[in-house]
Write a protein that holds these residues in place. Structure first.
Motif, PDB file in Angstrom:
ATOM      1  N   HIS A 135       0.798  -1.200  -0.071  1.00 12.20           N
ATOM      2  CA  HIS A 135      -0.085  -0.161  -0.003  1.00 12.20           C
ATOM      3  C   HIS A 135       0.889   1.295  -0.153  1.00 12.20           C
ATOM      4  CE1 HIS A 135      -3.344  -2.631   0.614  1.00 12.20           C
ATOM      5  NE2 HIS A 135      -2.848  -3.018   1.865  1.00 12.20           N
ATOM      6  N   CYS A 149       3.472   6.255   1.610  1.00  9.30           N
ATOM      7  CA  CYS A 149       2.247   5.365   1.500  1.00  9.30           C
ATOM      8  C   CYS A 149       1.227   6.245   0.355  1.00  9.30           C
ATOM      9  CB  CYS A 149       1.487   5.544   2.915  1.00  9.30           C
ATOM     10  SG  CYS A 149       2.389   4.825   4.151  1.00  9.30           S
ATOM     11  N   PHE A 153      -3.890   5.349   3.266  1.00 10.62           N
ATOM     12  CA  PHE A 153      -2.866   4.798   4.285  1.00 10.62           C
ATOM     13  C   PHE A 153      -2.029   5.864   5.090  1.00 10.62           C
ATOM     14  CE2 PHE A 153      -4.320   1.925   1.192  1.00 10.62           C
ATOM     15  CZ  PHE A 153      -4.442   0.760   1.835  1.00 10.62           C
ATOM     16  N   ILE A 163      -0.346   1.766   7.028  1.00 12.89           N
ATOM     17  CA  ILE A 163      -1.325   1.325   7.605  1.00 12.89           C
ATOM     18  C   ILE A 163      -2.754   1.864   7.244  1.00 12.89           C
ATOM     19  CG2 ILE A 163      -0.292  -0.042   9.571  1.00 12.89           C
ATOM     20  CD1 ILE A 163      -1.081   2.451  11.077  1.00 12.89           C
ATOM     21  N   ASP A 164      -3.722   1.101   7.022  1.00 15.96           N
ATOM     22  CA  ASP A 164      -4.944   1.793   6.797  1.00 15.96           C
ATOM     23  C   ASP A 164      -5.502   2.990   7.486  1.00 15.96           C
ATOM     24  OD1 ASP A 164      -7.676   1.831   5.644  1.00 15.96           O
ATOM     25  OD2 ASP A 164      -8.262   1.141   7.103  1.00 15.96           O
ATOM     26  N   ASP A 166      -8.490   4.874   9.541  1.00 16.52           N
ATOM     27  CA  ASP A 166      -9.919   4.711   9.725  1.00 16.52           C
ATOM     28  C   ASP A 166     -10.383   6.211   9.812  1.00 16.52           C
ATOM     29  OD1 ASP A 166     -12.329   4.277  10.737  1.00 16.52           O
ATOM     30  OD2 ASP A 166     -11.765   3.172  12.587  1.00 16.52           O
ATOM     31  N   ASN A 180     -15.496   1.799   7.755  1.00 16.41           N
ATOM     32  CA  ASN A 180     -14.253   1.846   7.384  1.00 16.41           C
ATOM     33  C   ASN A 180     -13.766   0.760   6.575  1.00 16.41           C
ATOM     34  OD1 ASN A 180     -11.443   2.860   7.314  1.00 16.41           O
ATOM     35  ND2 ASN A 180     -11.001   1.088   8.582  1.00 16.41           N
ATOM     36  N   THR A 181     -13.017   0.977   5.183  1.00 18.41           N
ATOM     37  CA  THR A 181     -12.610  -0.058   4.411  1.00 18.41           C
ATOM     38  C   THR A 181     -11.192   0.084   4.327  1.00 18.41           C
ATOM     39  OG1 THR A 181     -12.725   1.071   2.454  1.00 18.41           O
ATOM     40  CG2 THR A 181     -14.730  -0.235   3.031  1.00 18.41           C
ATOM     41  N   VAL A 182     -10.355  -1.086   3.521  1.00 21.03           N
ATOM     42  CA  VAL A 182      -8.843  -1.109   3.718  1.00 21.03           C
ATOM     43  C   VAL A 182      -8.626   0.081   2.517  1.00 21.03           C
ATOM     44  CG1 VAL A 182      -6.763  -2.163   3.131  1.00 21.03           C
ATOM     45  CG2 VAL A 182      -8.709  -3.236   4.395  1.00 21.03           C
ATOM     46  N   GLY A 183      -8.136   1.233   2.887  1.00 17.48           N
ATOM     47  CA  GLY A 183      -7.923   2.147   1.752  1.00 17.48           C
ATOM     48  C   GLY A 183      -8.611   3.175   1.593  1.00 17.48           C
ATOM     49  N   TYR A 185     -13.301   4.375   2.790  1.00 15.76           N
ATOM     50  CA  TYR A 185     -14.500   4.154   3.685  1.00 15.76           C
ATOM     51  C   TYR A 185     -15.884   4.236   2.895  1.00 15.76           C
ATOM     52  CZ  TYR A 185     -15.196   9.177   3.462  1.00 15.76           C
ATOM     53  OH  TYR A 185     -15.218  10.474   3.103  1.00 15.76           O
TER      54      TYR A 185
END
Ligand SMILES: [Ca+2]
Ligand SMILES: [Ca+2]
Ligand SMILES: [Ca+2]
Length: 209
Positions: A135, A149, A153, A163-164, A166, A180-183, A185
């Motif tokens: 990422h 990043c 991230f 890291i993601d 939030d 929240n989603t990875v990368g 929302y």
């Protein structure tokens, strides 16, 4: 046996003379002949000259210590010399000193590895470690690396990982529920509200009558 090297070590010379008279250290009086006989310290003192070689002598003994060891005349043995303490700058250019019995070695500091010529050179973590900085983009630095990043991230304090974020902590959805989603929302809007292109929820505009 009392008036030997043992008692010489633990008694002052006055105490030794008081206890042992003028008997010579390193000798024992033969009870049959009354004559002094050499003590074989190498045989009689447990552990004497440890790490080295004991050589008995008439009236005494000596220890021969191998290279990298020095004689400790209190403990009567050969002790490893800690070259790392005694000499500065044995190792240089991104290496540190490690003491080992009879010698020492130089090890590369963190982030450096030994090249074929024996010198310590920077590791390129970006190419050596698979999936490093996932990422994000990896940028090699002397002795380390940093992650730059992607959006959504954030880099860890040591700059070693992405890291993601939030985003929901910032309550971005207004009249909706944040997920929240990875990368990124998502906003799930409350009834009567709709999602805008800014990814928040506003009241539905009433159609004109
Ligand atoms: Ca002797
Ligand atoms: Ca590096
Ligand atoms: Ca996120």
């Amino acid at each position: 046996m009392f008036c030997t090297i043992f008692s010489q070590l633990f008694l002052s010379s006055a105490q030794y003379t008081q206890l042992c008279g003028n008997q010579l250290p390193g000798f024992i009086i033969d009870i049959h002949t009354g004559k002094p006989v050499d003590i074989d310290e190498c045989r009689d003192i447990p552990g004497v000259c440890y790490n080295g070689v004991c050589i008995n002598q008439v009236g005494s003994f000596r220890c021969e210590c191998p290279l990298g060891f020095s004689y400790n005349d209190q403990l009567l043995l050969c002790e490893d010399i800690d070259e790392c303490v005694n000499s500065d700058h044995l190792c240089f250019n991104n290496a540190f000193c490690v003491n080992i019995p009879g010698s020492y070695r130089c090890e590369c500091t963190k982030g450096y590895s030994r090249s074929p010529s024996g010198t310590c050179v920077d590791r390129n973590e970006c190419s050596e470690i698979p999936n490093i900085c996932s990422h994000g983009e990896c940028v090699d630095t002397p002795g380390s690396y940093v992650c730059i990043c992607h959006a959504g991230f954030t880099v860890t304090e040591d700059k070693a990982m992405c890291i993601d974020v939030d985003e929901c902590e910032q309550k971005p959805c207004g009249n909706g529920t944040c997920r929240n989603t990875v990368g990124s929302y998502n906003c799930l809007c409350f009834p009567g509200f709709e999602l805008t292109h800014n990814n928040d929820c506003i009241g539905k505009t009433q159609p004109f009558r």
